[in-house]
Design a protein around this motif. Structure first.
Motif, PDB file in Angstrom:
ATOM      1  N   LEU A   1      -0.925   7.785  -1.365  1.00 57.30           N
ATOM      2  CA  LEU A   1      -0.685   7.032  -0.361  1.00 57.30           C
ATOM      3  C   LEU A   1       0.263   7.353   0.680  1.00 57.30           C
ATOM      4  O   LEU A   1       1.425   7.166   0.408  1.00 57.30           O
TER       5      LEU A   1
ATOM      6  N   CYS B   1       3.341   7.930   3.188  1.00 59.84           N
ATOM      7  CA  CYS B   1       4.056   7.220   3.642  1.00 59.84           C
ATOM      8  C   CYS B   1       5.107   8.251   4.741  1.00 59.84           C
ATOM      9  O   CYS B   1       6.087   8.791   4.216  1.00 59.84           O
TER      10      CYS B   1
ATOM     11  N   ASN C   1       3.344   6.313  10.044  1.00 61.25           N
ATOM     12  CA  ASN C   1       2.869   5.072   9.819  1.00 61.25           C
ATOM     13  C   ASN C   1       3.919   4.223   9.268  1.00 61.25           C
ATOM     14  O   ASN C   1       3.881   3.094   8.579  1.00 61.25           O
TER      15      ASN C   1
ATOM     16  N   GLN D   1       4.756   2.866   5.498  1.00 61.06           N
ATOM     17  CA  GLN D   1       3.936   1.812   5.047  1.00 61.06           C
ATOM     18  C   GLN D   1       2.598   2.534   4.652  1.00 61.06           C
ATOM     19  O   GLN D   1       1.817   2.884   5.543  1.00 61.06           O
ATOM     20  N   PRO D   2       2.323   2.342   3.346  1.00 59.62           N
ATOM     21  CA  PRO D   2       1.089   3.036   2.977  1.00 59.62           C
ATOM     22  C   PRO D   2      -0.185   2.196   3.088  1.00 59.62           C
ATOM     23  O   PRO D   2      -0.096   0.978   3.414  1.00 59.62           O
ATOM     24  N   SER D   3      -1.233   2.771   3.420  1.00 61.36           N
ATOM     25  CA  SER D   3      -2.434   1.978   3.731  1.00 61.36           C
ATOM     26  C   SER D   3      -3.061   1.627   2.161  1.00 61.36           C
ATOM     27  O   SER D   3      -2.818   2.328   1.182  1.00 61.36           O
ATOM     28  N   LEU D   4      -3.959   0.644   2.364  1.00 51.43           N
ATOM     29  CA  LEU D   4      -4.481   0.323   1.323  1.00 51.43           C
ATOM     30  C   LEU D   4      -5.492   1.105   0.610  1.00 51.43           C
ATOM     31  O   LEU D   4      -6.279   1.911   1.434  1.00 51.43           O
TER      32      LEU D   4
ATOM     33  N   ASP E   1      -8.606   3.267  -0.436  1.00 49.08           N
ATOM     34  CA  ASP E   1     -10.102   3.219  -0.057  1.00 49.08           C
ATOM     35  C   ASP E   1     -11.147   3.441  -0.988  1.00 49.08           C
ATOM     36  O   ASP E   1     -12.355   3.631  -0.790  1.00 49.08           O
TER      37      ASP E   1
ATOM     38  N   ALA F   1       2.901  -7.781   4.793  1.00 43.50           N
ATOM     39  CA  ALA F   1       2.446  -6.368   4.271  1.00 43.50           C
ATOM     40  C   ALA F   1       2.287  -6.735   2.808  1.00 43.50           C
ATOM     41  O   ALA F   1       1.296  -6.097   2.175  1.00 43.50           O
TER      42      ALA F   1
ATOM     43  N   ARG G   1      -0.724  -8.415   1.630  1.00 42.31           N
ATOM     44  CA  ARG G   1      -1.908  -7.652   1.671  1.00 42.31           C
ATOM     45  C   ARG G   1      -2.132  -6.958   0.346  1.00 42.31           C
ATOM     46  O   ARG G   1      -3.232  -6.883  -0.225  1.00 42.31           O
ATOM     47  N   TRP G   2      -1.159  -6.289  -0.212  1.00 42.42           N
ATOM     48  CA  TRP G   2      -1.180  -5.617  -1.434  1.00 42.42           C
ATOM     49  C   TRP G   2      -1.547  -6.516  -2.557  1.00 42.42           C
ATOM     50  O   TRP G   2      -2.560  -6.228  -3.361  1.00 42.42           O
TER      51      TRP G   2
END
Length: 348
Positions: free
Chosen positions: A97, A99, A103, A106-109, A111, A134, A137-138
């Motif tokens: 992920l 970082c 960005n 902040q890592p993306s969720l 996929d 954020a 969301r995790w």
């Protein structure tokens, strides 16, 4: 003779901090008249971060922030969850992920399917923090996808922004999907005393191959009671003293000192022309190396020209290449002198 655990052979050749120490000592041996200033490490409690993976299946899919504290990846490699790293430094089978500054660290969720997610905020090494939205969301992702978050909150005491959560358990539903660890070395100067704790809520569950639910709390308790006797009594008493009024006063003073060092380092490096991140809610300052200069080349230049030690970003993962970490865990005088040396001998 007995067969070895060949998973150890999949580890990259040198553990990051061992290589930093080796190069630093070589410089000391060659230049005994020079005084080095170490802004590189503050030894802490990493045992739980390494050991928590033992309660999960060997085929568990691991998601790692990149860059990240090396022990997260190394412990899972030792457990046989990956093969040798590729030419970029990535281990096969892990979900990385990224970082980076692009960005906002902040890592993306993910996929794809993952079982374990390693998050660390305030972040080591980037110094970034994660907002409440954020982090929610995790937690929501983990609940939806039946994953578990291993949340390293070792630096929560350094948070200055009142809007930033200090614990993942401030987020609704986190007790069902999150394990949180903290270290006394970071907030109370317990370096080397091996004192930390990990919270595994009773609500957090795993499953067997047959699909039966099992309490992760009970598995961790069984693991700890078998493999650890706990810290010595004198260390326990020292930890208890932290929570007295005088102890809390001293802890706040120590953290204030380190965060003032972080301000001095951050502002000094910015004044010298470097792109700098972190150092506002964490004791780490993350520097972008000059164009065309690798992380290890910058380490060597900083050591040779300014006699200052830091940590190359590439040692924390492939996305750390082109960055460099320094810490605020030192004296004010050393922090000031280190930045004066860097500013006068190197430019961003």
């Amino acid at each position: 003779m007995p067969r070895i655990n060949e998973a150890f052979l999949n580890l990259r050749a040198s553990y990051l901090f061992a290589e930093v120490k080796r190069r630093t000592q070589a410089h000391r041996d060659a230049h005994p008249d020079r005084r080095l200033i170490d802004l590189g490490m503050s030894d802490g409690g990493k045992s739980d971060a390494a050991n928590i993976q033992e309660i999960f299946a060997q085929d568990a899919v691991v998601a790692l922030m990149d860059p990240a504290y090396p022990v997260y990846a190394d412990a899972n490699v030792m457990a046989g969850r990956s093969g040798p790293a590729d030419v970029t430094g990535r281990y096969p089978g892990f979900v990385y992920l990224p970082c980076t500054a692009e960005n906002d660290f902040q890592p993306s969720l993910p996929d794809c399917h993952v079982d374990l997610i390693y998050l660390c905020y305030p972040n080591n090494p980037t110094g970034a923090v994660m907002s409440r939205d954020a982090l929610k969301r995790w937690v929501d992702f983990a609940r939806t996808h039946e994953a578990v978050i291993v949340y390293d909150a070792a630096y929560e005491a350094y948070i200055r922004d009142p809007e930033i959560p200090h614990s993942i358990y401030e987020i609704e539903g986190a007790r069902e999907v999150a394990i949180e660890s903290r270290s006394f070395s970071k907030n109370a100067g317990f370096t080397g005393l091996r004192m930390a704790y990990t919270v595994v809520p009773r609500e957090t569950q795993g499953r067997t191959a047959a699909g039966d639910q099992v309490s992760l709390n009970q598995l961790w308790l069984r693991r700890q009671s078998t493999k650890s006797n706990g810290p010595p009594y004198v260390v326990q008493r020292a930890a208890a003293a932290i929570y007295t009024p005088e102890g809390q006063k001293q802890v706040r003073a120590l953290i204030d000192q380190y965060m003032d060092n972080a301000r001095i380092i951050r502002e000094g490096l910015e004044g010298a022309g470097f792109a700098v991140y972190g150092g506002r809610n964490a004791p780490y300052i993350w520097i972008r190396t000059p164009a065309g200069v690798s992380s290890w080349d910058f380490f060597d230049r900083l050591l040779a020209e300014a006699q200052v030690v830091g940590v190359p970003g590439s040692g924390f993962g492939p996305s750390g290449e082109g960055y460099f970490r320094v810490t605020a865990f030192g004296s004010r005088a050393d922090s000031v002198e280190a930045i004066e040396r860097i500013a006068s001998r190197l430019r961003g």
